[in-house]
Write a protein that holds these residues in place. Structure first.
Motif, PDB file in Angstrom:
ATOM      1  N   LEU A  77       0.864  -1.190   0.000  1.00  7.40           N
ATOM      2  CA  LEU A  77       0.000   0.000   0.000  1.00  7.40           C
ATOM      3  C   LEU A  77       0.897   1.235   0.000  1.00  7.40           C
ATOM      4  CD1 LEU A  77      -2.890   1.288   0.358  1.00  7.40           C
ATOM      5  CD2 LEU A  77      -2.340   1.416   2.791  1.00  7.40           C
ATOM      6  N   VAL A  79       1.190   5.641  -1.289  1.00  6.08           N
ATOM      7  CA  VAL A  79       0.675   6.886  -1.862  1.00  6.08           C
ATOM      8  C   VAL A  79       1.865   7.836  -1.988  1.00  6.08           C
ATOM      9  CG1 VAL A  79      -0.861   8.861  -1.444  1.00  6.08           C
ATOM     10  CG2 VAL A  79      -1.624   6.551  -0.828  1.00  6.08           C
ATOM     11  N   GLY A  87      -6.852  10.797   2.576  1.00  4.83           N
ATOM     12  CA  GLY A  87      -7.794   9.683   2.589  1.00  4.83           C
ATOM     13  C   GLY A  87      -7.614   8.683   1.460  1.00  4.83           C
ATOM     14  N   GLY A  89      -5.059   6.470   0.918  1.00  6.80           N
ATOM     15  CA  GLY A  89      -4.673   5.163   1.455  1.00  6.80           C
ATOM     16  C   GLY A  89      -5.855   4.459   2.103  1.00  6.80           C
ATOM     17  N   ARG A  90      -6.611   5.220   2.874  1.00  9.47           N
ATOM     18  CA  ARG A  90      -7.780   4.640   3.546  1.00  9.47           C
ATOM     19  C   ARG A  90      -8.797   4.126   2.527  1.00  9.47           C
ATOM     20  NH1 ARG A  90      -9.997   8.998   6.898  1.00  9.47           N
ATOM     21  NH2 ARG A  90     -10.563   9.803   4.859  1.00  9.47           N
ATOM     22  N   ARG A 125      -4.523   2.985  13.300  1.00  6.16           N
ATOM     23  CA  ARG A 125      -5.562   4.029  13.207  1.00  6.16           C
ATOM     24  C   ARG A 125      -6.854   3.447  12.636  1.00  6.16           C
ATOM     25  NH1 ARG A 125      -8.564   7.235  13.692  1.00  6.16           N
ATOM     26  NH2 ARG A 125      -8.880   9.362  12.984  1.00  6.16           N
TER      27      ARG A 125
HETATM   28  C1  LIG Z   1       0.627   4.454   4.688  1.00  8.31           C
HETATM   29  C2  LIG Z   1       0.136   5.323   3.538  1.00  8.31           C
HETATM   30  C3  LIG Z   1      -0.258   4.433   2.367  1.00  8.31           C
HETATM   31  C4  LIG Z   1      -1.083   6.115   4.023  1.00  8.31           C
HETATM   32  O1  LIG Z   1      -1.644   6.775   2.904  1.00  8.31           O
HETATM   33  P1  LIG Z   1      -2.452   8.154   3.062  1.00  8.31           P
HETATM   34  O2  LIG Z   1      -3.197   8.364   1.804  1.00  8.31           O
HETATM   35  O3  LIG Z   1      -1.542   9.231   3.521  1.00  8.31           O
HETATM   36  O4  LIG Z   1      -3.429   7.812   4.270  1.00  8.31           O
HETATM   37  P2  LIG Z   1      -4.856   8.475   4.504  1.00  8.31           P
HETATM   38  O5  LIG Z   1      -4.785   9.926   4.101  1.00  8.31           O
HETATM   39  O6  LIG Z   1      -5.881   7.651   3.858  1.00  8.31           O
HETATM   40  O7  LIG Z   1      -4.982   8.353   6.059  1.00  8.31           O
HETATM   41  C5  LIG Z   1      -6.191   7.957   6.596  1.00  8.31           C
HETATM   42  C6  LIG Z   1      -6.125   8.131   8.060  1.00  8.31           C
HETATM   43  O8  LIG Z   1      -4.954   7.541   8.604  1.00  8.31           O
HETATM   44  C7  LIG Z   1      -4.209   8.510   9.289  1.00  8.31           C
HETATM   45  N1  LIG Z   1      -2.810   8.313   9.014  1.00  8.31           N
HETATM   46  C8  LIG Z   1      -2.187   8.311   7.828  1.00  8.31           C
HETATM   47  N2  LIG Z   1      -0.867   8.151   7.979  1.00  8.31           N
HETATM   48  C9  LIG Z   1      -0.679   8.080   9.308  1.00  8.31           C
HETATM   49  C10 LIG Z   1       0.445   7.966  10.112  1.00  8.31           C
HETATM   50  N3  LIG Z   1       1.659   7.908   9.595  1.00  8.31           N
HETATM   51  N4  LIG Z   1       0.282   7.931  11.438  1.00  8.31           N
HETATM   52  C11 LIG Z   1      -0.928   8.030  12.009  1.00  8.31           C
HETATM   53  N5  LIG Z   1      -2.062   8.146  11.295  1.00  8.31           N
HETATM   54  C12 LIG Z   1      -1.911   8.187   9.963  1.00  8.31           C
HETATM   55  C13 LIG Z   1      -4.659   9.838   8.747  1.00  8.31           C
HETATM   56  O9  LIG Z   1      -4.500  10.844   9.733  1.00  8.31           O
HETATM   57  C14 LIG Z   1      -6.091   9.583   8.467  1.00  8.31           C
HETATM   58  O10 LIG Z   1      -6.851   9.704   9.642  1.00  8.31           O
HETATM   59  P3  LIG Z   1      -8.400  10.111   9.592  1.00  8.31           P
HETATM   60  O11 LIG Z   1      -9.128   8.859   9.156  1.00  8.31           O
HETATM   61  O12 LIG Z   1      -8.691  10.525  10.969  1.00  8.31           O
HETATM   62  O13 LIG Z   1      -8.520  11.220   8.603  1.00  8.31           O
HETATM   63  C15 LIG Z   1       1.216   6.327   3.094  1.00  8.31           C
HETATM   64  O14 LIG Z   1       1.661   7.054   4.224  1.00  8.31           O
HETATM   65  C16 LIG Z   1       2.417   5.688   2.427  1.00  8.31           C
HETATM   66  O15 LIG Z   1       2.463   5.533   1.199  1.00  8.31           O
HETATM   67  N6  LIG Z   1       3.455   5.335   3.212  1.00  8.31           N
HETATM   68  C17 LIG Z   1       4.687   4.754   2.673  1.00  8.31           C
HETATM   69  C18 LIG Z   1       4.513   3.308   2.276  1.00  8.31           C
HETATM   70  C19 LIG Z   1       4.124   2.459   3.461  1.00  8.31           C
HETATM   71  O16 LIG Z   1       4.747   2.473   4.501  1.00  8.31           O
HETATM   72  N7  LIG Z   1       3.053   1.688   3.267  1.00  8.31           N
HETATM   73  C20 LIG Z   1       2.582   0.749   4.252  1.00  8.31           C
HETATM   74  C21 LIG Z   1       3.231  -0.551   3.977  1.00  8.31           C
HETATM   75  S1  LIG Z   1       2.740  -1.787   5.174  1.00  8.31           S
END
Ligand SMILES: CC(C)(COP(=O)(O)OP(=O)(O)OC[C@H]1O[C@@H](n2cnc3c(N)ncnc32)[C@H](O)[C@@H]1OP(=O)(O)O)[C@@H](O)C(=O)NCCC(=O)NCCS
Length: 143
Positions: A77, A79, A87, A89-90, A125
């Protein structure tokens, strides 16, 4: 900004690898499981379950989703940093879980690097819980 979501197809391969390549938290194996052949096979086995997100023509997010007939799995996953916190990723996670649910799969597992604290925070989360009673083990098959 209008983000659109669609099932991943192999035509998106280059853009998806471009997203994953070098991204902290993503363990990429382009010479093996994440080769074009490997991803094509995965998408064939799990049709319509993996998701891509676009801003116009630009791919901004992706996730692999599949199951083995028993348990579901999400992988890679991701972004782009400029699109995080909106939102995306969610929504991709939500679509994957809905696809697994519609196939009768009751539980889904992810693997997160122990040093990926941001990734772990994202999953927590959203109600995912670490299994303290399990440890991931692995071996090579020789393929
Ligand atoms: C993890 C990842 C996919 C999240 O994508 P994103 O589009 O930023 O996430 P969202 O905007 O959908 O976040 C949704 C919710 O999660 C929370 N959230 C997102 N990243 C967070 C973090 N690092 N710590 C705590 N909460 C987090 C947001 O605050 C949001 O909360 P809400 O529902 O209250 O609004 C992105 O940070 C990413 O690409 N990370 C690098 C790759 C990675 O580590 N992937 C996971 C592999 S297991």
């Amino acid at each position: 900004m209008m983000i659109t979501y669609a099932p991943m197809t192999i035509e998106a391969y280059d853009a998806v690898i471009g997203l994953w390549h070098g991204m902290p938290g993503i363990g990429l194996h382009v010479d093996e499981a994440d080769s074009r052949h490997g991803i094509a096979a995965y998408l064939r086995r799990n049709p319509g379950m993996s998701v891509v997100a676009h801003d116009g023509a630009r791919l901004v997010g992706a996730v692999l989703c599949g199951h083995d007939g028993r348990r579901g799995y999400l992988s890679h996953l991701a972004v782009y940093p400029a699109y995080r916190g909106r939102g995306i990723g969610r929504e991709m996670m939500r679509r994957c879980l809905a696809a697994l649910r519609s196939e009768g799969i009751a539980k889904c597992t992810i693997l997160v690097y122990t040093d990926n604290t941001d990734g772990q925070a994202f999953w927590e989360r959203h109600g995912w819980r670490q299994r303290e009673d399990l440890r991931c083990m692995q071996t090579a098959t020789g393929a």
